[in-house]
Design a protein around this motif. Structure first.
Motif, PDB file in Angstrom:
ATOM      1  N   ARG A 159      -7.729  11.080   2.960  1.00 34.54           N
ATOM      2  CA  ARG A 159      -9.128  11.129   3.403  1.00 34.54           C
ATOM      3  C   ARG A 159      -9.699   9.778   3.797  1.00 34.54           C
ATOM      4  NH1 ARG A 159     -11.752  11.963  -2.634  1.00 34.54           N
ATOM      5  NH2 ARG A 159      -9.967  11.125  -3.731  1.00 34.54           N
ATOM      6  N   HIS A 160      -8.870   8.697   3.761  1.00 37.16           N
ATOM      7  CA  HIS A 160      -9.395   7.362   4.022  1.00 37.16           C
ATOM      8  C   HIS A 160      -8.534   6.623   5.047  1.00 37.16           C
ATOM      9  CE1 HIS A 160     -10.728   7.897  -0.379  1.00 37.16           C
ATOM     10  NE2 HIS A 160     -11.781   8.094   0.397  1.00 37.16           N
ATOM     11  N   VAL A 161      -9.212   5.901   5.929  1.00 37.64           N
ATOM     12  CA  VAL A 161      -8.540   4.952   6.816  1.00 37.64           C
ATOM     13  C   VAL A 161      -8.890   3.553   6.327  1.00 37.64           C
ATOM     14  CG1 VAL A 161      -8.308   4.083   9.164  1.00 37.64           C
ATOM     15  CG2 VAL A 161      -8.682   6.527   8.773  1.00 37.64           C
ATOM     16  N   ILE A 162      -7.877   2.729   6.109  1.00 38.26           N
ATOM     17  CA  ILE A 162      -8.071   1.390   5.551  1.00 38.26           C
ATOM     18  C   ILE A 162      -8.169   0.346   6.661  1.00 38.26           C
ATOM     19  CG2 ILE A 162      -7.147  -0.360   3.983  1.00 38.26           C
ATOM     20  CD1 ILE A 162      -7.919   2.294   2.636  1.00 38.26           C
ATOM     21  N   HIS A 163      -9.191  -0.496   6.577  1.00 33.32           N
ATOM     22  CA  HIS A 163      -9.332  -1.621   7.500  1.00 33.32           C
ATOM     23  C   HIS A 163      -9.442  -2.906   6.683  1.00 33.32           C
ATOM     24  CE1 HIS A 163     -10.111   1.119  10.866  1.00 33.32           C
ATOM     25  NE2 HIS A 163     -10.931   1.762  10.053  1.00 33.32           N
ATOM     26  N   LYS A 164      -8.703  -3.914   7.068  1.00 36.44           N
ATOM     27  CA  LYS A 164      -8.808  -5.213   6.414  1.00 36.44           C
ATOM     28  C   LYS A 164      -9.779  -6.088   7.204  1.00 36.44           C
ATOM     29  CE  LYS A 164      -4.127  -5.263   4.460  1.00 36.44           C
ATOM     30  NZ  LYS A 164      -2.848  -6.008   4.364  1.00 36.44           N
ATOM     31  N   ALA A 283     -14.808  23.269   3.008  1.00 41.84           N
ATOM     32  CA  ALA A 283     -14.337  23.650   4.341  1.00 41.84           C
ATOM     33  C   ALA A 283     -14.800  22.677   5.417  1.00 41.84           C
ATOM     34  CB  ALA A 283     -14.814  25.069   4.666  1.00 41.84           C
ATOM     35  N   ASN A 284     -15.945  22.041   5.202  1.00 39.87           N
ATOM     36  CA  ASN A 284     -16.492  21.126   6.215  1.00 39.87           C
ATOM     37  C   ASN A 284     -15.883  19.726   6.134  1.00 39.87           C
ATOM     38  OD1 ASN A 284     -18.275  23.105   7.185  1.00 39.87           O
ATOM     39  ND2 ASN A 284     -19.762  22.631   5.568  1.00 39.87           N
ATOM     40  N   THR A 285     -15.328  19.354   4.980  1.00 40.23           N
ATOM     41  CA  THR A 285     -14.835  17.983   4.808  1.00 40.23           C
ATOM     42  C   THR A 285     -13.317  17.875   4.832  1.00 40.23           C
ATOM     43  OG1 THR A 285     -14.854  18.184   2.386  1.00 40.23           O
ATOM     44  CG2 THR A 285     -16.860  17.369   3.444  1.00 40.23           C
ATOM     45  N   LEU A 286     -12.592  18.958   4.565  1.00 41.13           N
ATOM     46  CA  LEU A 286     -11.126  18.887   4.562  1.00 41.13           C
ATOM     47  C   LEU A 286     -10.609  18.427   5.921  1.00 41.13           C
ATOM     48  CD1 LEU A 286     -10.061  22.079   2.562  1.00 41.13           C
ATOM     49  CD2 LEU A 286      -9.837  19.696   1.857  1.00 41.13           C
ATOM     50  N   GLY A 287      -9.739  17.431   5.899  1.00 44.61           N
ATOM     51  CA  GLY A 287      -9.179  16.893   7.133  1.00 44.61           C
ATOM     52  C   GLY A 287      -9.974  15.753   7.722  1.00 44.61           C
ATOM     53  N   GLN A 288     -11.194  15.530   7.234  1.00 43.46           N
ATOM     54  CA  GLN A 288     -12.004  14.406   7.719  1.00 43.46           C
ATOM     55  C   GLN A 288     -11.511  13.098   7.101  1.00 43.46           C
ATOM     56  OE1 GLN A 288     -16.197  14.889   7.118  1.00 43.46           O
ATOM     57  NE2 GLN A 288     -16.392  16.501   8.654  1.00 43.46           N
ATOM     58  N   LEU A 289     -11.597  12.035   7.877  1.00 40.71           N
ATOM     59  CA  LEU A 289     -11.214  10.707   7.398  1.00 40.71           C
ATOM     60  C   LEU A 289     -12.428   9.784   7.431  1.00 40.71           C
ATOM     61  CD1 LEU A 289      -7.819  10.334   9.312  1.00 40.71           C
ATOM     62  CD2 LEU A 289      -8.124  10.930   6.907  1.00 40.71           C
ATOM     63  N   LYS A 290     -12.623   9.013   6.373  1.00 39.62           N
ATOM     64  CA  LYS A 290     -13.720   8.048   6.301  1.00 39.62           C
ATOM     65  C   LYS A 290     -13.147   6.642   6.180  1.00 39.62           C
ATOM     66  CE  LYS A 290     -17.106  11.160   6.089  1.00 39.62           C
ATOM     67  NZ  LYS A 290     -18.203  11.264   7.067  1.00 39.62           N
ATOM     68  N   GLU A 291     -13.960   5.665   6.590  1.00 40.66           N
ATOM     69  CA  GLU A 291     -13.464   4.291   6.697  1.00 40.66           C
ATOM     70  C   GLU A 291     -13.739   3.465   5.442  1.00 40.66           C
ATOM     71  OE1 GLU A 291     -13.488   2.721  11.044  1.00 40.66           O
ATOM     72  OE2 GLU A 291     -15.388   3.777  10.754  1.00 40.66           O
ATOM     73  N   LEU A 325      -4.535   5.970   4.445  1.00 42.23           N
ATOM     74  CA  LEU A 325      -3.945   5.770   3.122  1.00 42.23           C
ATOM     75  C   LEU A 325      -3.357   7.103   2.675  1.00 42.23           C
ATOM     76  CD1 LEU A 325      -3.501   3.982   0.600  1.00 42.23           C
ATOM     77  CD2 LEU A 325      -5.698   4.820  -0.244  1.00 42.23           C
ATOM     78  N   GLU A 326      -2.046   7.193   2.632  1.00 37.45           N
ATOM     79  CA  GLU A 326      -1.380   8.442   2.277  1.00 37.45           C
ATOM     80  C   GLU A 326      -1.254   8.556   0.763  1.00 37.45           C
ATOM     81  OE1 GLU A 326       1.939   9.838   4.506  1.00 37.45           O
ATOM     82  OE2 GLU A 326       1.609   8.376   6.099  1.00 37.45           O
ATOM     83  N   GLU A 327      -1.799   9.629   0.231  1.00 35.65           N
ATOM     84  CA  GLU A 327      -1.808   9.822  -1.225  1.00 35.65           C
ATOM     85  C   GLU A 327      -0.398   9.851  -1.800  1.00 35.65           C
ATOM     86  OE1 GLU A 327      -4.419  10.147  -3.403  1.00 35.65           O
ATOM     87  OE2 GLU A 327      -5.829   9.652  -1.813  1.00 35.65           O
ATOM     88  N   LYS A 328       0.557  10.386  -1.068  1.00 31.94           N
ATOM     89  CA  LYS A 328       1.922  10.487  -1.585  1.00 31.94           C
ATOM     90  C   LYS A 328       2.601   9.121  -1.705  1.00 31.94           C
ATOM     91  CE  LYS A 328       4.201  11.304   2.879  1.00 31.94           C
ATOM     92  NZ  LYS A 328       5.026  12.255   3.668  1.00 31.94           N
ATOM     93  N   GLU A 329       2.029   8.096  -1.037  1.00 33.11           N
ATOM     94  CA  GLU A 329       2.609   6.757  -1.081  1.00 33.11           C
ATOM     95  C   GLU A 329       1.970   5.867  -2.147  1.00 33.11           C
ATOM     96  OE1 GLU A 329       5.215   5.607   0.645  1.00 33.11           O
ATOM     97  OE2 GLU A 329       5.458   7.640   1.428  1.00 33.11           O
ATOM     98  N   ILE A 330       0.877   6.326  -2.753  1.00 29.33           N
ATOM     99  CA  ILE A 330       0.128   5.465  -3.671  1.00 29.33           C
ATOM    100  C   ILE A 330       0.961   5.044  -4.883  1.00 29.33           C
ATOM    101  CG2 ILE A 330      -1.801   5.456  -5.315  1.00 29.33           C
ATOM    102  CD1 ILE A 330      -3.455   6.887  -3.212  1.00 29.33           C
ATOM    103  N   GLN A 331       1.726   5.974  -5.463  1.00 27.26           N
ATOM    104  CA  GLN A 331       2.539   5.619  -6.630  1.00 27.26           C
ATOM    105  C   GLN A 331       3.541   4.526  -6.298  1.00 27.26           C
ATOM    106  OE1 GLN A 331       2.136   7.040  -9.925  1.00 27.26           O
ATOM    107  NE2 GLN A 331       3.192   5.101 -10.229  1.00 27.26           N
ATOM    108  N   ARG A 332       4.185   4.628  -5.139  1.00 24.97           N
ATOM    109  CA  ARG A 332       5.142   3.597  -4.725  1.00 24.97           C
ATOM    110  C   ARG A 332       4.439   2.253  -4.558  1.00 24.97           C
ATOM    111  NH1 ARG A 332       5.864   1.035  -0.413  1.00 24.97           N
ATOM    112  NH2 ARG A 332       4.462   2.390   0.781  1.00 24.97           N
ATOM    113  N   MET A 333       3.253   2.263  -3.958  1.00 22.10           N
ATOM    114  CA  MET A 333       2.502   1.028  -3.744  1.00 22.10           C
ATOM    115  C   MET A 333       2.115   0.387  -5.077  1.00 22.10           C
ATOM    116  SD  MET A 333       0.122   2.571  -0.680  1.00 22.10           S
ATOM    117  CE  MET A 333      -0.974   1.165  -0.538  1.00 22.10           C
TER     118      MET A 333
END
Length: 450
Positions: A159-164, A283-291, A325-333
């Motif tokens: 649900r998140h796009v990361i910007h540095k 239903a309105n927020t699933l699939g939406q990405l926030k910054e 930010l992929e949730e499935k990658e968080i543990q590895r990170m």
């Protein structure tokens, strides 16, 4: 059975109390932390307040440190042990503790096992090395039931796009962008003084936009009011607004904002912060990405306080600029940032050994050296204008005037006091100009973040 539900922070305890009380309106649910009586004043009868710290209750919501007496043998440990024995203990958000605090939690688990408690551990961002230590302590696969989401389930939580961003100037541009798009913007920083400085600048840049601050250095009554305000006036409305906060929002409040600007911090802390953005799932927020905009850590290591600079830097490096930010990658990170966790030994402080609980001969330990080291029994202040009211107030009324601080703060060169009372919590008295209802306690120049 009975339940003890532990959480690390006052705000998260308050929120959980309200949720459980709503779900179990006919059960005896009790709230235990420094200002729990203050919280209860708004909607509970006096008789129930008197019972808060006594043995019993269907559900108690508290911090792990309030049951630490069973490990350290401090005053009242026998009553606490009897209260806990054979019951369910939930240790939630256990990733949120410092090294020494985690060592104490580890010893608490050992003692709870000795007391035949059923233990439930909850966390979203725990390094695998620490997870494995606790897993083995609990008895590994023979005794532990693990609940984990599948990769497919985790993908639905993206649900998140990361910007540095390079610096504060770039961060302020992102705040401007959010406001121009009618978004609710959450700014999270690592130190209170920095939060106050940013808030003052935003008052100039966006004078008509609703805004507020939240951190730990408020009067307890003001803190309770602010936590209610952020829900009712900021979270639940659709108008653009700005909230500037410290890490108290990481696991404390069930809020959902549209955009975040945050200081770099340890990765597990940042993941918790990110969870305050795009939090509501429907239903309105699933699939939406926030910054999410993460400010690059300064090359001055002191600017990363209270965190370890290398951990902050490595955490920032793990984030991929411009990517989801992929949730499935968080543990590895997280495992890349924390490849190995060593829990400090506090065995010399514990009354539990291989033979069971040791009872020192005719010894009384009203306090623990270890708890003093952790600074859990923090100091507090009151402002001059509240001095007379505090002295005259009943014991259950005094907490509303108190401003919790670390005892270390009292040794800071910027800390000014006109004296100290010898009643209640023995608060230091600070000049009125050192406190602002909106910004909290003002200690310009101090590095103390809690």
């Amino acid at each position: 059975g009975r339940i003890f539900y532990t959480l690390p922070f006052q705000a998260s305890i308050n929120a959980m109390y309200k949720r459980i009380k709503e779900a179990c309106p006919n059960d005896d649910v009790r709230l235990l932390h420094a200002s729990s009586r203050l919280i209860l004043t708004n909607n509970e009868v006096h008789e129930e307040k008197v019972l808060q710290s006594l043995t019993g209750a269907s559900i108690k919501i508290l911090t792990p440190f309030q049951i630490a007496s069973v490990v350290l043998g401090t005053k009242g440990f026998e009553a606490n042990a009897l209260d806990l024995k054979g019951n369910d203990v939930i240790l939630d958000e256990i990733h949120s503790y410092s090294d020494t605090s985690m060592a104490l939690v580890y010893e608490i688990i050992k003692t709870l096992l000795h007391l035949h408690c059923r233990i439930h551990v909850g966390t979203a961002t725990m390094p695998s090395s620490l997870r494995n230590l606790i897993y083995d302590l609990l008895g590994a696969e023979n005794n532990v039931y693990k609940v984990e989401l599948t990769e497919k389930q985790l993908e639905s939580y993206n649900r998140h796009v990361i910007h540095k961003v390079e610096n504060d100037d770039a961060a302020f541009e992102m705040i401007d962008k959010g406001i121009s798009q009618n978004e609710k913007v959450l700014v999270v920083v690592n130190r209170i003084n920095r939060a106050q400085t940013i808030f003052e600048k935003l008052e100039i840049l966006h004078p008509t936009i609703p805004k507020m601050m939240l951190h730990s250095r408020y009067k307890r009554s003001d803190r309770a009011n602010l936590e209610a305000k952020i829900k009712s006036e900021f979270d639940e409305k659709e108008n653009p607004c700005i909230v500037v906060a410290t890490q108290v929002v990481e696991v404390s409040l069930d809020i959902s904002f549209d955009r975040m600007i945050t200081d770099a911090a340890p990765l597990d802390s940042m993941i918790q912060r990110f969870g305050r953005v795009n939090r509501k799932r429907n239903a309105n927020t699933l699939g939406q990405l926030k910054e999410i905009h993460v400010i690059k850590p300064s090359e001055n290591k002191n600017d990363s306080r209270p965190y370890n600079y290398e951990v902050v830097k490595n955490s920032f490096d793990e984030l991929h600029d411009g990517f989801v930010l992929e949730e499935k990658e968080i543990q590895r990170m997280i495992d890349n940032v924390y490849p190995k966790i060593d829990i400090a030994s506090i065995k010399s402080h514990s009354i539990l050994d291989e033979q069971g609980i040791r009872i020192p001969k005719l010894c009384d330990y009203p306090k623990s050296v270890l708890l003093d080291t952790l600074d859990i029994d923090s100091a507090c202040c009151i402002v001059e204008n509240d001095q007379e009211s505090y002295v005259k107030a009943k014991s259950e009324e005094r907490p509303k005037y108190e401003i919790p601080i670390s005892i270390r703060t009292t040794f800071n060169k910027n800390f000014r006091t006109t004296g100290r009372l010898t009643c209640g919590a023995w608060p230091f008295v600070i000049p009125n100009e050192y406190y602002d209802d909106e910004k909290g306690m003002l200690l310009k120049g101090t590095e103390n973040f809690l």
